[in-house]
Design a protein around this motif. Structure first.
Motif, PDB file in Angstrom:
ATOM      1  N   GLY A   1      42.741  10.360  21.904  1.00 37.88           N
ATOM      2  CA  GLY A   1      43.181   9.910  23.380  1.00 37.88           C
ATOM      3  C   GLY A   1      44.886   9.970  23.305  1.00 37.88           C
ATOM      4  O   GLY A   1      45.490  10.369  22.311  1.00 37.88           O
ATOM      5  N   GLU A   2      45.293   9.688  24.359  1.00 40.73           N
ATOM      6  CA  GLU A   2      47.092   9.734  24.371  1.00 40.73           C
ATOM      7  C   GLU A   2      47.392   8.644  23.871  1.00 40.73           C
ATOM      8  O   GLU A   2      47.145   7.686  23.733  1.00 40.73           O
ATOM      9  CB  GLU A   2      47.617   9.744  25.760  1.00 40.73           C
TER      10      GLU A   2
ATOM     11  N   SER B   1      35.691   9.567  30.350  1.00 34.39           N
ATOM     12  CA  SER B   1      36.529   8.488  31.196  1.00 34.39           C
ATOM     13  C   SER B   1      35.520   8.210  32.469  1.00 34.39           C
ATOM     14  O   SER B   1      34.942   8.789  33.057  1.00 34.39           O
ATOM     15  CB  SER B   1      37.647   9.406  31.953  1.00 34.39           C
TER      16      SER B   1
ATOM     17  N   ARG C   1      38.971   5.000  29.307  1.00 34.78           N
ATOM     18  CA  ARG C   1      38.796   6.035  28.634  1.00 34.78           C
ATOM     19  C   ARG C   1      38.273   5.662  26.976  1.00 34.78           C
ATOM     20  O   ARG C   1      38.996   4.595  26.446  1.00 34.78           O
ATOM     21  CB  ARG C   1      39.723   6.918  28.535  1.00 34.78           C
TER      22      ARG C   1
ATOM     23  N   VAL D   1      43.564   3.578  31.181  1.00 38.54           N
ATOM     24  CA  VAL D   1      44.649   4.490  31.361  1.00 38.54           C
ATOM     25  C   VAL D   1      45.534   4.106  32.297  1.00 38.54           C
ATOM     26  O   VAL D   1      46.906   4.315  32.173  1.00 38.54           O
ATOM     27  CB  VAL D   1      43.834   5.903  31.886  1.00 38.54           C
ATOM     28  N   ASP D   2      45.156   3.410  33.546  1.00 43.00           N
ATOM     29  CA  ASP D   2      46.292   3.468  34.684  1.00 43.00           C
ATOM     30  C   ASP D   2      46.875   2.050  34.839  1.00 43.00           C
ATOM     31  O   ASP D   2      48.081   1.822  35.277  1.00 43.00           O
ATOM     32  CB  ASP D   2      45.747   3.877  35.725  1.00 43.00           C
TER      33      ASP D   2
END
Length: 288
Positions: free
Chosen positions: A23-24, A98, A130, A171-172
């Motif tokens: 993942g990021e 996701s 995610r 994520v957001d």
């Protein structure tokens, strides 16, 4: 001369073992300051945290030293870096998925007696999560941290963090704004109330078809608890009635904070006679 530069913090993940998907990276610091001799600082291309990915697929979650790197990857030293370490989180899995999932505010405790929760809303109402495919398949919502309701008697708004399961990241929106609407409980209660006359004449007698009526009041629980049943009055306006039978509407003034729901019966038959004496049967004392 000694100079300083600010550079974005990067993550050097090295060689990623086969079969793993990352993942990021999430860092607790995105900018670092590099200080040192101008000739050295000029060679710095980026500041990086060097992370090693475990072949077993364990998530990265720890503190890592920052190093100053040239464009080709060699370390530039000696220079000072502030901060010296950063916390790095990377979700590691065999396969990531996701999904957009609703936010589920988690409530604990309860308002005091007489109050209740009418609605709970979150903004945003859904977030993108995610994580590993097996974890995401069964995940139906993303919960928030606990919101305590004990002692709450009014509507309130609170920012709260999201608490996804282990291995899953949002994520957001790491946090949401939750509004909890709390209202006083409402209900109704019936009271037996005696009848009183208004406008009675001294030279008339008045016989009532019933001695009392059932009055139903509505309102909040606190307002109903505060009603003094002995102080309730059900009035019959008998002014101007001729001798004989008449159907008279019952009037009741609801106490403050309550509303009049019903009166049973709503009308009472009043038999008007002559003479000052009161005949036998249900009667009512003339009111003021």
């Amino acid at each position: 001369p000694v100079v300083s530069r600010s550079l974005p913090v990067m993550v050097d993940r090295g060689a990623v073992p086969d079969g793993l998907v990352l993942g990021e990276p999430r860092l607790d610091a995105s900018i670092a300051s590099v200080r040192g001799a101008s000739s050295l600082v000029a060679r710095v291309h980026e500041v990086a945290a060097r992370v090693t990915i475990d072949p077993s697929g364990i998530n990265v979650d720890g503190e890592y030293d920052l190093v100053a790197l040239e464009e080709r990857g060699d370390i530039v030293a000696p220079v000072d870096i502030e901060p010296e370490r950063v916390h790095v989180r990377i979700v590691v899995g065999r396969e990531l998925a996701s999904r957009t999932l609703p936010v589920a505010p988690r409530l604990t405790g309860a308002p005091p007696a007489g109050f209740t929760v009418r609605s709970v809303t979150a903004v945003p109402v859904a977030v993108t999560a995610r994580g590993p495919l097996d974890a995401m398949t069964d995940l139906e919502a993303v919960a928030t941290e606990a919101i305590v309701l004990d002692g709450r008697t009014t509507t309130f708004e609170k920012p709260v963090s999201l608490v996804p399961p282990n291995g899953v990241e949002v994520v957001d929106a790491p946090s949401v704004k939750v509004t909890v609407e709390i209202v006083a409980e409402r209900g109704s209660r019936a009271f037996g109330v005696g009848l009183a006359l208004s406008g009675a004449r001294d030279d008339r007698t008045y016989r009532l078809s019933v001695p009392d009526v059932l009055v139903t009041l509505g309102g909040t629980r606190a307002a109903l608890d505060a009603v003094d049943a002995a102080a309730l009055r059900a009035m019959l306006d008998v002014s101007g009635l001729a001798i004989g039978d008449a159907s008279v509407a019952v009037a009741v003034d609801a106490p403050p904070g309550t509303t009049l729901v019903a009166i049973s019966p709503a009308r009472v038959t009043v038999t008007v006679g002559t003479g000052p004496t009161s005949p036998p049967g249900p009667t009512a004392t003339p009111g003021p």
